[in-house]
Enzyme design. Sequence first.
Site, PDB file in Angstrom:
ATOM      1  N   ASP A  52      -4.660  -2.322  -5.053  1.00  0.00           N
ATOM      2  CA  ASP A  52      -3.374  -1.853  -4.531  1.00  0.00           C
ATOM      3  C   ASP A  52      -2.650  -2.944  -3.744  1.00  0.00           C
ATOM      4  O   ASP A  52      -1.427  -3.061  -3.806  1.00  0.00           O
ATOM      5  CB  ASP A  52      -3.589  -0.620  -3.651  1.00  0.00           C
ATOM      6  CG  ASP A  52      -3.985   0.610  -4.465  1.00  0.00           C
ATOM      7  OD1 ASP A  52      -3.347   0.872  -5.495  1.00  0.00           O
ATOM      8  OD2 ASP A  52      -4.931   1.304  -4.059  1.00  0.00           O
ATOM      9  N   ASP A 156      -0.433   2.187  20.809  1.00  0.00           N
ATOM     10  CA  ASP A 156      -0.865   0.946  20.173  1.00  0.00           C
ATOM     11  C   ASP A 156       0.213   0.421  19.235  1.00  0.00           C
ATOM     12  O   ASP A 156       0.247  -0.770  18.919  1.00  0.00           O
ATOM     13  CB  ASP A 156      -2.147   1.174  19.371  1.00  0.00           C
ATOM     14  CG  ASP A 156      -3.397   1.171  20.242  1.00  0.00           C
ATOM     15  OD1 ASP A 156      -3.283   0.900  21.450  1.00  0.00           O
ATOM     16  OD2 ASP A 156      -4.484   1.450  19.708  1.00  0.00           O
ATOM     17  N   THR A 167       0.772   7.286   1.828  1.00  0.00           N
ATOM     18  CA  THR A 167      -0.658   7.493   1.614  1.00  0.00           C
ATOM     19  C   THR A 167      -1.483   6.281   2.033  1.00  0.00           C
ATOM     20  O   THR A 167      -2.703   6.267   1.836  1.00  0.00           O
ATOM     21  CB  THR A 167      -0.951   7.795   0.124  1.00  0.00           C
ATOM     22  OG1 THR A 167      -0.455   6.720  -0.672  1.00  0.00           O
ATOM     23  CG2 THR A 167      -0.289   9.099  -0.294  1.00  0.00           C
ATOM     24  N   ALA A 168      -0.841   5.267   2.613  1.00  0.00           N
ATOM     25  CA  ALA A 168      -1.540   4.047   2.999  1.00  0.00           C
ATOM     26  C   ALA A 168      -1.798   4.041   4.506  1.00  0.00           C
ATOM     27  O   ALA A 168      -2.444   4.943   5.039  1.00  0.00           O
ATOM     28  CB  ALA A 168      -0.733   2.829   2.541  1.00  0.00           C
ATOM     29  N   ASN A 170       0.068   4.741   6.956  1.00  0.00           N
ATOM     30  CA  ASN A 170       0.609   5.954   7.570  1.00  0.00           C
ATOM     31  C   ASN A 170      -0.409   7.088   7.571  1.00  0.00           C
ATOM     32  O   ASN A 170      -0.587   7.781   8.578  1.00  0.00           O
ATOM     33  CB  ASN A 170       1.872   6.376   6.810  1.00  0.00           C
ATOM     34  CG  ASN A 170       2.404   7.720   7.252  1.00  0.00           C
ATOM     35  OD1 ASN A 170       2.955   7.869   8.334  1.00  0.00           O
ATOM     36  ND2 ASN A 170       2.242   8.728   6.391  1.00  0.00           N
ATOM     37  N   SER A 172      -3.678   6.791   7.377  1.00  0.00           N
ATOM     38  CA  SER A 172      -4.770   6.417   8.276  1.00  0.00           C
ATOM     39  C   SER A 172      -4.417   6.675   9.734  1.00  0.00           C
ATOM     40  O   SER A 172      -5.299   6.945  10.556  1.00  0.00           O
ATOM     41  CB  SER A 172      -5.117   4.936   8.091  1.00  0.00           C
ATOM     42  OG  SER A 172      -5.574   4.675   6.783  1.00  0.00           O
TER      43      SER A 172
END
Length: 267
Positions: A52, A156, A167-168, A170, A172
């Site tokens: 990816d 942070d 789905t990346a 974001n 997590s």
Amino acid sequence: MNTLPIHPDDPPRLSFVCADTDEARAARTRLVHRYGNTPIGDADVIVALGGDGFLLETLHRSLSVGNGTAKPVYGMNRGSVGFMLNAYRDHDLPERVARAQSVTLHPLRMVATRTNGDMVEAIGINEVSLLRETRQAAKLRITVDGKVRMQELICDGCLVATPAGSTAYNLSAHGPIVPLAAGILALTPISAFRPRRWRGALLPHTATITFDVLETHKRPVSAVADFTEVREVVQVDVREAREIALTLLFDPEFNFEERILKEQFEP
């Protein structure tokens, strides 16, 4: 999803690029031997072999070789997760590409202003994120379309994600998954300390989000658009670059939109 205007009797001209791994390089060698290799500037489609992350790199590269229009990218998984990649197969590749369905993605445009006054512009296909540079938490003020929506966020960091990028990083950071056709951007805090219970917001894709970094000398912050990092920023403006259209190609059975929807129900 749409199909590319490629006639099945006129095979698409393919340019093969690969990640810097043994598996990806071996796959490229096999495919070039079998189908030849068109220079990337003359190709109809770029075939990306890797994971990816490499697909994201290839999409960025497609912008610089498309003479104003990004080259379509067809990815095959020679990496690990391969969430956005088709299954790898050597045979019938021109036919697969010719009948592939296309998905159009619009990236984010970031304009970051540094403490010395320099301004840096970059494109983020997945997201634009602000991250603390030291042990000190960041302090951010968030403005949407000229109206201050959060006077002070201690965290942070914080990010703005496209639907494709939802789905990346974001996800997590416990942000929402956004369907491709929703016309929405995800604004997601990263380890928010105050207000502790703020989980972020969903914004229309037309919104302009401005982050002002507070106490910049004590709490330095960097801004990252995919691979471009700008350190010691004081202000970051983020908006959808609707004028840029990136094309990803998928086998009909892949159904990228369904994959994103399915992620919302995975345990």
